[in-house]
Design a protein around this motif. Structure first.
Motif, PDB file in Angstrom:
ATOM      1  N   LEU A   1       0.050  -7.203   4.341  1.00 45.35           N
ATOM      2  CA  LEU A   1      -0.259  -5.907   3.737  1.00 45.35           C
ATOM      3  C   LEU A   1       0.775  -4.932   4.302  1.00 45.35           C
ATOM      4  N   VAL A   2       1.586  -4.391   3.405  1.00 45.41           N
ATOM      5  CA  VAL A   2       2.747  -3.609   3.831  1.00 45.41           C
ATOM      6  C   VAL A   2       2.609  -2.161   3.384  1.00 45.41           C
ATOM      7  N   GLY A   3       2.826  -1.230   4.289  1.00 46.07           N
ATOM      8  CA  GLY A   3       2.809   0.187   3.940  1.00 46.07           C
ATOM      9  C   GLY A   3       4.215   0.675   3.659  1.00 46.07           C
TER      10      GLY A   3
ATOM     11  N   HIS B   1      -9.468   0.857   5.190  1.00 39.77           N
ATOM     12  CA  HIS B   1      -8.129   0.982   5.785  1.00 39.77           C
ATOM     13  C   HIS B   1      -8.227   1.847   7.041  1.00 39.77           C
TER      14      HIS B   1
ATOM     15  N   ALA C   1      -0.151  -0.799  15.393  1.00 38.91           N
ATOM     16  CA  ALA C   1       1.050  -1.373  14.762  1.00 38.91           C
ATOM     17  C   ALA C   1       1.327  -0.737  13.403  1.00 38.91           C
ATOM     18  N   ILE C   2       0.424   0.133  12.939  1.00 40.50           N
ATOM     19  CA  ILE C   2       0.583   0.703  11.595  1.00 40.50           C
ATOM     20  C   ILE C   2       1.499   1.923  11.630  1.00 40.50           C
TER      21      ILE C   2
ATOM     22  N   GLU D   1      -6.611   4.269   8.122  1.00 45.55           N
ATOM     23  CA  GLU D   1      -6.533   5.729   7.914  1.00 45.55           C
ATOM     24  C   GLU D   1      -7.856   6.268   7.377  1.00 45.55           C
TER      25      GLU D   1
ATOM     26  N   LYS E   1       0.012   4.243  -0.012  1.00 48.30           N
ATOM     27  CA  LYS E   1      -0.615   5.399   0.656  1.00 48.30           C
ATOM     28  C   LYS E   1      -0.472   6.632  -0.259  1.00 48.30           C
TER      29      LYS E   1
ATOM     30  N   ASN F   1       0.860  -1.189   0.000  1.00 52.93           N
ATOM     31  CA  ASN F   1       0.000   0.000   0.000  1.00 52.93           C
ATOM     32  C   ASN F   1       0.895   1.238   0.000  1.00 52.93           C
TER      33      ASN F   1
ATOM     34  N   SER G   1       3.553  -2.488  10.276  1.00 49.94           N
ATOM     35  CA  SER G   1       5.012  -2.473  10.414  1.00 49.94           C
ATOM     36  C   SER G   1       5.713  -3.732   9.900  1.00 49.94           C
ATOM     37  N   VAL G   2       5.144  -4.338   8.864  1.00 48.09           N
ATOM     38  CA  VAL G   2       5.819  -5.496   8.254  1.00 48.09           C
ATOM     39  C   VAL G   2       6.983  -4.980   7.407  1.00 48.09           C
TER      40      VAL G   2
END
Ligand code: PGA
Length: 238
Positions: free
Chosen positions: A219-221, A92, A162-163, A94, A10, A8, A200-201
């Motif tokens: 799912l990784v930001g 999501h 955790a995001i 956010e 963002k 993602n 936070s992956v």
């Protein structure tokens, strides 16, 4: 078993940056690595589709609650599908917490995305202060799925605390939440569902997370913005 790696972006990257990213990513992964989804801002969907040249999958980060009409600034699910993206993130954290989206809004978005034949990634997860009532928070969020066609839906469990914080949930917390979500969906909606973990992956921790049986992907930001890190996680997921 191959698992899913969704990135993602963002609100990040320009067209030129997205093009460079795709080139770098394709140069780093193996020819048959297609178990990934790039989820850029709407403006970059076309660039990413071209850049990936048929590899992997492309998704949007959101869609509107209605089919069309007077919704200035919004993008409908039909427009997302028309852009060539095949996935759509819905709910999501956010969107829920910065833009105050309710579970009712999210239920409408699920209908719109289903009608547009998009694959859906529904995000759920608790705030830090909700951690002790995890099940009731998840129930309320999962109930948005009531009466929907779930064939093309997957869930992303992302504890909000955790995001983007560097704090990953403990393996036992991930297992507890994923098993609960799978059981709840099975019991209430009579279907099996895939659940991704997000929060936070990064390459350094994704091996341990992906090794958990109840985790179907990540799912990784932040870490997905770097093609090298994304490529490493895609390889680890195989
Ligand atoms: P993060 O974001 O990996 O930067 O924590 C995850 C997400 O928001 O999906």
């Amino acid at each position: 078993m191959t698992k899913i790696v969704a990135g993602n972006f963002k609100m990040n990257k320009t067209k030129a940056e997205a093009e460079t990213y795709c080139k770098e990513l394709l140069g780093l992964i193996n020819k048959n690595d297609n178990h990934f989804i790039i989820i850029p801002p709407f403006t970059l969907i076309d660039s990413v589709l071209k850049g990936l040249n048929g590899r992997g999958n492309v998704g949007a980060q959101n869609c509107a609650i209605a089919k069309n009409g007077a919704f200035t600034g919004e993008i409908s699910a039909e427009m997302v599908a028309d852009s060539g993206a095949t996935y759509c993130l819905i709910g999501h954290s956010e969107r829920r917490h910065v833009f105050n989206e309710s579970n009712e809004d999210i239920a409408k978005k699920l209908d719109m995305a289903n009608a547009a034949n998009l694959n859906i990634i529904l995000c759920v997860g608790e705030l830090l202060e909700e951690h002790n009532k995890l099940k009731s928070v998840l129930n309320a969020q999962l109930n948005a799925l009531k009466g929907k066609n779930l064939n093309n839906t997957i869930i992303a469990y992302e504890p909000v605390w955790a995001i983007g914080t560097g704090k990953v949930a403990l393996a036992e917390d991930i297992v507890k939440a994923h098993e609960y979500i799978k059981e709840y969906v099975k019991k209430e909606f009579k279907t099996n569902i895939k659940v991704l973990y997000g929060g936070s992956v990064k390459p350094e921790n994704c091996k341990e997370i992906l090794a958990l049986n109840c985790v179907d992907g990540v799912l990784v930001g932040g870490a997905s913005l770097d093609a090298k890190k994304m490529a490493e996680m895609i390889k680890t997921a195989k």
